[in-house]
Design a protein around this motif. Structure first.
Motif, PDB file in Angstrom:
ATOM      1  N   LYS A 204       0.827  -1.208   0.000  1.00  0.00           N
ATOM      2  CA  LYS A 204       0.000   0.000   0.000  1.00  0.00           C
ATOM      3  C   LYS A 204       0.865   1.263   0.000  1.00  0.00           C
ATOM      4  O   LYS A 204       0.563   2.239  -0.683  1.00  0.00           O
ATOM      5  N   ILE A 205       1.947   1.225   0.759  1.00  0.00           N
ATOM      6  CA  ILE A 205       2.866   2.366   0.822  1.00  0.00           C
ATOM      7  C   ILE A 205       3.424   2.647  -0.579  1.00  0.00           C
ATOM      8  O   ILE A 205       3.428   3.783  -1.055  1.00  0.00           O
ATOM      9  N   ARG A 206       3.875   1.570  -1.226  1.00  0.00           N
ATOM     10  CA  ARG A 206       4.475   1.746  -2.571  1.00  0.00           C
ATOM     11  C   ARG A 206       3.432   2.244  -3.568  1.00  0.00           C
ATOM     12  O   ARG A 206       3.675   3.158  -4.348  1.00  0.00           O
ATOM     13  N   GLU A 207       2.232   1.621  -3.508  1.00  0.00           N
ATOM     14  CA  GLU A 207       1.160   1.993  -4.440  1.00  0.00           C
ATOM     15  C   GLU A 207       0.873   3.496  -4.418  1.00  0.00           C
ATOM     16  O   GLU A 207       0.708   4.126  -5.455  1.00  0.00           O
ATOM     17  N   PHE A 208       0.824   4.039  -3.197  1.00  0.00           N
ATOM     18  CA  PHE A 208       0.514   5.467  -3.074  1.00  0.00           C
ATOM     19  C   PHE A 208       1.757   6.346  -3.189  1.00  0.00           C
ATOM     20  O   PHE A 208       1.675   7.560  -3.076  1.00  0.00           O
ATOM     21  N   GLY A 209       2.892   5.710  -3.346  1.00  0.00           N
ATOM     22  CA  GLY A 209       4.134   6.473  -3.417  1.00  0.00           C
ATOM     23  C   GLY A 209       4.492   7.147  -2.106  1.00  0.00           C
ATOM     24  O   GLY A 209       5.208   8.149  -2.066  1.00  0.00           O
ATOM     25  N   HIS A 210       3.977   6.602  -1.001  1.00  0.00           N
ATOM     26  CA  HIS A 210       4.217   7.247   0.292  1.00  0.00           C
ATOM     27  C   HIS A 210       5.641   7.039   0.797  1.00  0.00           C
ATOM     28  O   HIS A 210       6.048   7.649   1.770  1.00  0.00           O
ATOM     29  N   ASP A 211       6.395   6.172   0.121  1.00  0.00           N
ATOM     30  CA  ASP A 211       7.789   6.022   0.525  1.00  0.00           C
ATOM     31  C   ASP A 211       8.634   7.209   0.030  1.00  0.00           C
ATOM     32  O   ASP A 211       9.812   7.308   0.334  1.00  0.00           O
ATOM     33  N   ARG A 212       8.006   8.080  -0.742  1.00  0.00           N
ATOM     34  CA  ARG A 212       8.744   9.271  -1.201  1.00  0.00           C
ATOM     35  C   ARG A 212       8.401  10.511  -0.352  1.00  0.00           C
ATOM     36  O   ARG A 212       8.941  11.585  -0.569  1.00  0.00           O
ATOM     37  N   LEU A 213       7.474  10.327   0.605  1.00  0.00           N
ATOM     38  CA  LEU A 213       7.118  11.473   1.465  1.00  0.00           C
ATOM     39  C   LEU A 213       8.293  11.861   2.345  1.00  0.00           C
ATOM     40  O   LEU A 213       9.128  11.014   2.700  1.00  0.00           O
ATOM     41  N   LYS A 214       8.321  13.146   2.744  1.00  0.00           N
ATOM     42  CA  LYS A 214       9.411  13.618   3.598  1.00  0.00           C
ATOM     43  C   LYS A 214       9.362  12.959   4.977  1.00  0.00           C
ATOM     44  O   LYS A 214      10.386  12.816   5.641  1.00  0.00           O
ATOM     45  N   THR A 215       8.167  12.576   5.393  1.00  0.00           N
ATOM     46  CA  THR A 215       8.030  11.982   6.733  1.00  0.00           C
ATOM     47  C   THR A 215       8.221  10.460   6.727  1.00  0.00           C
ATOM     48  O   THR A 215       8.138   9.831   7.761  1.00  0.00           O
ATOM     49  N   TYR A 216       8.452   9.887   5.565  1.00  0.00           N
ATOM     50  CA  TYR A 216       8.593   8.417   5.501  1.00  0.00           C
ATOM     51  C   TYR A 216       9.813   7.971   6.315  1.00  0.00           C
ATOM     52  O   TYR A 216      10.937   8.412   6.065  1.00  0.00           O
ATOM     53  N   GLY A 217       9.535   7.112   7.312  1.00  0.00           N
ATOM     54  CA  GLY A 217      10.636   6.543   8.089  1.00  0.00           C
ATOM     55  C   GLY A 217      11.283   7.473   9.107  1.00  0.00           C
ATOM     56  O   GLY A 217      12.263   7.098   9.758  1.00  0.00           O
ATOM     57  N   VAL A 218      10.718   8.685   9.313  1.00  0.00           N
ATOM     58  CA  VAL A 218      11.369   9.598  10.269  1.00  0.00           C
ATOM     59  C   VAL A 218      11.279   9.094  11.700  1.00  0.00           C
ATOM     60  O   VAL A 218      12.054   9.485  12.561  1.00  0.00           O
ATOM     61  N   GLY A 219      10.319   8.207  11.942  1.00  0.00           N
ATOM     62  CA  GLY A 219      10.115   7.766  13.327  1.00  0.00           C
ATOM     63  C   GLY A 219      10.615   6.364  13.579  1.00  0.00           C
ATOM     64  O   GLY A 219      10.120   5.672  14.479  1.00  0.00           O
ATOM     65  N   LYS A 220      11.624   5.936  12.818  1.00  0.00           N
ATOM     66  CA  LYS A 220      12.137   4.557  12.945  1.00  0.00           C
ATOM     67  C   LYS A 220      12.643   4.213  14.347  1.00  0.00           C
ATOM     68  O   LYS A 220      12.664   3.052  14.722  1.00  0.00           O
ATOM     69  N   GLU A 221      13.093   5.235  15.060  1.00  0.00           N
ATOM     70  CA  GLU A 221      13.675   4.978  16.379  1.00  0.00           C
ATOM     71  C   GLU A 221      12.676   4.338  17.356  1.00  0.00           C
ATOM     72  O   GLU A 221      13.053   3.733  18.346  1.00  0.00           O
ATOM     73  N   HIS A 222      11.368   4.487  17.075  1.00  0.00           N
ATOM     74  CA  HIS A 222      10.353   3.858  17.934  1.00  0.00           C
ATOM     75  C   HIS A 222       9.641   2.755  17.158  1.00  0.00           C
ATOM     76  O   HIS A 222       9.532   2.824  15.933  1.00  0.00           O
ATOM     77  N   ASP A 223       9.111   1.756  17.883  1.00  0.00           N
ATOM     78  CA  ASP A 223       8.384   0.690  17.181  1.00  0.00           C
ATOM     79  C   ASP A 223       6.929   1.087  16.922  1.00  0.00           C
ATOM     80  O   ASP A 223       6.466   2.146  17.365  1.00  0.00           O
ATOM     81  N   LYS A 224       6.215   0.188  16.234  1.00  0.00           N
ATOM     82  CA  LYS A 224       4.836   0.517  15.841  1.00  0.00           C
ATOM     83  C   LYS A 224       3.920   0.718  17.051  1.00  0.00           C
ATOM     84  O   LYS A 224       3.032   1.559  17.043  1.00  0.00           O
ATOM     85  N   LYS A 225       4.170  -0.090  18.099  1.00  0.00           N
ATOM     86  CA  LYS A 225       3.329   0.013  19.296  1.00  0.00           C
ATOM     87  C   LYS A 225       3.397   1.437  19.867  1.00  0.00           C
ATOM     88  O   LYS A 225       2.388   2.000  20.265  1.00  0.00           O
ATOM     89  N   TYR A 226       4.623   1.955  19.865  1.00  0.00           N
ATOM     90  CA  TYR A 226       4.806   3.308  20.377  1.00  0.00           C
ATOM     91  C   TYR A 226       3.922   4.282  19.598  1.00  0.00           C
ATOM     92  O   TYR A 226       3.225   5.116  20.182  1.00  0.00           O
ATOM     93  N   TRP A 227       3.919   4.150  18.283  1.00  0.00           N
ATOM     94  CA  TRP A 227       3.164   5.099  17.454  1.00  0.00           C
ATOM     95  C   TRP A 227       1.660   4.911  17.589  1.00  0.00           C
ATOM     96  O   TRP A 227       0.900   5.864  17.554  1.00  0.00           O
ATOM     97  N   ARG A 228       1.241   3.640  17.783  1.00  0.00           N
ATOM     98  CA  ARG A 228      -0.199   3.402  18.000  1.00  0.00           C
ATOM     99  C   ARG A 228      -0.660   4.118  19.269  1.00  0.00           C
ATOM    100  O   ARG A 228      -1.728   4.712  19.336  1.00  0.00           O
ATOM    101  N   ARG A 229       0.183   4.020  20.263  1.00  0.00           N
ATOM    102  CA  ARG A 229      -0.151   4.686  21.526  1.00  0.00           C
ATOM    103  C   ARG A 229      -0.214   6.188  21.351  1.00  0.00           C
ATOM    104  O   ARG A 229      -1.057   6.853  21.949  1.00  0.00           O
ATOM    105  N   LEU A 230       0.713   6.697  20.552  1.00  0.00           N
ATOM    106  CA  LEU A 230       0.737   8.141  20.355  1.00  0.00           C
ATOM    107  C   LEU A 230      -0.557   8.575  19.654  1.00  0.00           C
ATOM    108  O   LEU A 230      -1.136   9.613  19.996  1.00  0.00           O
ATOM    109  N   VAL A 231      -1.020   7.767  18.698  1.00  0.00           N
ATOM    110  CA  VAL A 231      -2.289   8.081  18.035  1.00  0.00           C
ATOM    111  C   VAL A 231      -3.413   8.143  19.080  1.00  0.00           C
ATOM    112  O   VAL A 231      -4.208   9.085  19.124  1.00  0.00           O
TER     113      VAL A 231
END
Ligand code: ADP
Ligand code: ZN
Length: 612
Positions: free
Chosen positions: A449-476
């Motif tokens: 899905k990321i590739r389809e929408f070209g979201h891997d070219r966004l400036k924010t792609y991968g900026v939050g690698k230092e945290h895992d997905k659980k961390y980001w779910r919680r932040l949401v």
């Protein structure tokens, strides 16, 4: 049966002697003495005391001291039996009259009543309206009248019982006797209502603090509820507890999951047959099942005093419900733990249920109640303080030392930078995507899905690698809770920004989050120091507990009626060797000493010689 002798000893001696001899207690709990003295002085009483506050003693002690029978009106058959079992175990001459009895059993109780050989008689409210019963009452010597669960008389209370309205003429029926009303739940409005309806005569009005110092409150971020529940049960290994869930299905699922893992857990909800419900409840009361997994249908009329933990695996409906449900733990005064597993993700389910309510006022009330629960769970204010404030009480201390917030297991973390990453991903994808996809973007996932929408070219792609997905779910979740973003309705909800998000993106505002610092520290081992009681040797406690269970089974009464957990802990800690020493243990009165003393002393003695 201890009674006053005709040669009137000083009232103080009588009071404390009976407290010690009959109930085995060394001192009164807050307000008890005041109430007992008022009743003995002939005054009416209205008392609001929390569950576990010791309301029964307030009238059982005068019932023992005064001549004649004390009539107690109580709404629940199950409660009556429990109260009578408990009183009888202390040697008080108690009985009940209700529809669960055979005509012969009922007749036997009436005979005892008519021959003035009862200290306490429990009856249901509808019986009091019957002329036949009133006729009979006028022929016996009565000492006082008590209304238990008095909030049932108020239409504003949460379980109004029309039968209770018939009690309005109680005062005229007993012109010369004290009439007392007790309840554990009364907002000021309910209180005024009860006082008005009963028309008590210049009563002593007592409002005890709603604080339950022996309860430890803990709110945890809910993630993988099953694993969390299992973890909690392991911490409370072999102890009695209730797990509350919202739906029948989740009750069944959780109970089955626990059973499969070897826990002694049983389900309880309105969808089970009457028989099954009764059996499961009995098994729990008799210490044959450790855990009841239940909907809110469970709890009314449960007097079990040794419930050591209550887990809310879903959001409670209101603070009042939460207080009631957690309040079932630790009636015996020993420490007990209340854990709420909280996830923002649970809120839409409750909202959906509320939205389906037809009555508009009711819907509004439910929504307001829900928002209070959410703020209780998601703010960093002392849990005890918040609960007490709900009942119009101010907690006097700065630190209650017995909730997750006060134990300092949390800290405030500035997450502005991370919030900006996520918000910026929302902006750059034009608020058209849901949480999962947005988290994939900031963590740099390489899915289709990321590739389809070209979201891997966004400036924010991968900026939050230092945290895992659980961390980001919680932040949401956190951003939703703090109303920084919102979620659209529908099958594929998308996230969109609220005004606060813009301010955070512009660095005009920060995002602070309350975090658990060290999970180990948040463990249960830290009960409030103020309520810590001697626990004694664990092995000996278990031996005493099996003896208690054996005696309870022989006599057909619940184990906690034989002795409370506190009594057993004290025995295990102080190792009494003689009957006299056993009498100093809290909850051991003369009748219990006589009935069970020898057996308990034997177990203690054997344990000592096995472990010199
Ligand atoms: P309530 O009806 O207010 O919920 P109970 O009357 O069931 O409370 O009492 C709760 C527990 O506290 C019982 O186990 C009871 O034996 C115990 N208890 C009551 N008064 C005292 C006291 N003065 N000292 C120690 N324990 C007490
Ligand atoms: Zn606190």
């Amino acid at each position: 049966m201890p009674q006053t002798t005709p040669t009137h000893p000083s009232p103080d001696t009588v009071l404390f002697e009976n407290l010690r001899k009959v109930f085995g207690f060394r001192e009164f709990r807050p307000n008890q003495e005041r109430i007992v003295r008022a009743i003995l002085g002939g005054q009416d009483v209205f008392a609001v005391m929390p569950t576990g506050g010791g309301k029964s003693l307030c009238y059982q002690l005068p019932a023992v001291v005064l001549e004649g029978t004390c009539m107690v009106i109580s709404p629940l058959i199950a409660l009556m039996k429990d109260q009578v079992d408990g009183a009888r175990a202390n040697g008080i001459r108690a009985a009940f009259l209700n529809s669960s009895q055979s005509p012969e059993e009922g007749a036997a109780v009436m005979r005892d009543l008519l021959s003035n050989s009862l200290d306490l008689l429990y009856v249901a409210p509808e019986r009091f309206t019957r002329d036949h019963f009133r006729d009979m009452l006028s022929r016996v010597s009565l000492s006082m009248a008590v209304i238990d669960e008095a909030h049932c008389i108020s239409e504003w209370g949460h379980d109004f019982r029309p039968d209770y309205l018939s009690l309005s003429d109680l005062v005229t029926f007993f012109p010369d006797l004290p009439v007392c009303a007790f309840t554990a739940t009364a907002t000021h409005r309910v209180q005024e209502d009860i006082l008005g309806k009963l028309a008590l005569r210049n009563p002593l009005v007592v409002r005890a603090s709603f604080d339950r110092p022996n309860l430890h409150y803990d709110v945890r971020f809910k993630e993988g509820a099953d694993a969390q529940i299992v973890g909690l049960l392991k911490e409370h290994c072999g102890k009695a507890g209730i797990i509350y869930r919202t739906s029948r299905k989740s009750v069944n699922d959780t109970a089955a999951m626990l059973k499969a893992k070897g826990f002694r857990a049983l389900p309880y909800h309105a969808g089970l047959s009457d028989d099954e419900r009764k059996q499961n409840q009995e098994a729990f009361i008799r210490d044959e099942a450790d855990v009841i997994v239940a909907t809110i249908a469970f709890g009314m009329g449960i007097d079990k005093s040794n419930i050591r933990f209550v887990i809310h695996a879903d959001l409670p409906r209101s603070i009042e419900n939460y207080y009631q449900e957690t309040g079932r733990a630790g009636r015996d005064g020993e420490s007990a733990h209340c854990t709420l597993l909280f996830a923002q993700g649970d809120i839409p389910k409750v909202r959906f249920f509320i939205d389906s309510m037809l009555d508009e006022t009711e819907r509004g009330r439910a929504l307001a109640a829900l928002s209070k629960v959410i703020s209780f769970a998601s703010t960093s204010v002392c849990r005890r303080r918040t609960l007490l404030e709900y009942f119009g009480e101010t907690y006097p201390g700065d630190n209650c030392n017995s909730c997750d917030i006060c134990l300092g297991t949390r800290e405030v973390v500035d997450c502005t930078r991370e919030a900006q990453m996520l918000l910026s991903a929302i902006v750059r994808t034009e608020e058209r995507f849901g949480a999962t996809h947005l988290v994939d973007i900031v963590t740099g996932s390489a899915n289709q899905k990321i590739r389809e929408f070209g979201h891997d070219r966004l400036k924010t792609y991968g900026v939050g690698k230092e945290h895992d997905k659980k961390y980001w779910r919680r932040l949401v979740d956190e951003l939703l809770a703090q109303q920084v973003i919102n979620k659209s309705e529908g099958l594929y909800p998308t996230l969109y920004l609220l005004p606060k998000a813009v301010r955070i993106l512009k660095n005009e505002e920060q995002l602070e989050i309350v975090r658990v610092v060290d999970k180990k520290k948040a463990k249960f081992s830290r009960a409030a120091p103020s309520t810590a009681q001697p626990q004694g040797d664990k092995e000996l406690f278990d031996l005493l507990r099996s003896l208690r269970k054996q005696i309870a089974d022989e006599q057909g009464i619940p184990p906690y009626v034989v002795f409370s957990d506190r009594s057993l802990h004290e025995m295990a800690a102080t190792l009494p060797k003689t009957g006299e020493e056993l009498l100093t243990v809290s909850g051991v009165g003369e009748v219990k000493l006589d009935r069970y003393g020898r057996q308990f002393l034997q177990v203690i003695q054997r344990h000592i010689s096995d472990h010199p």
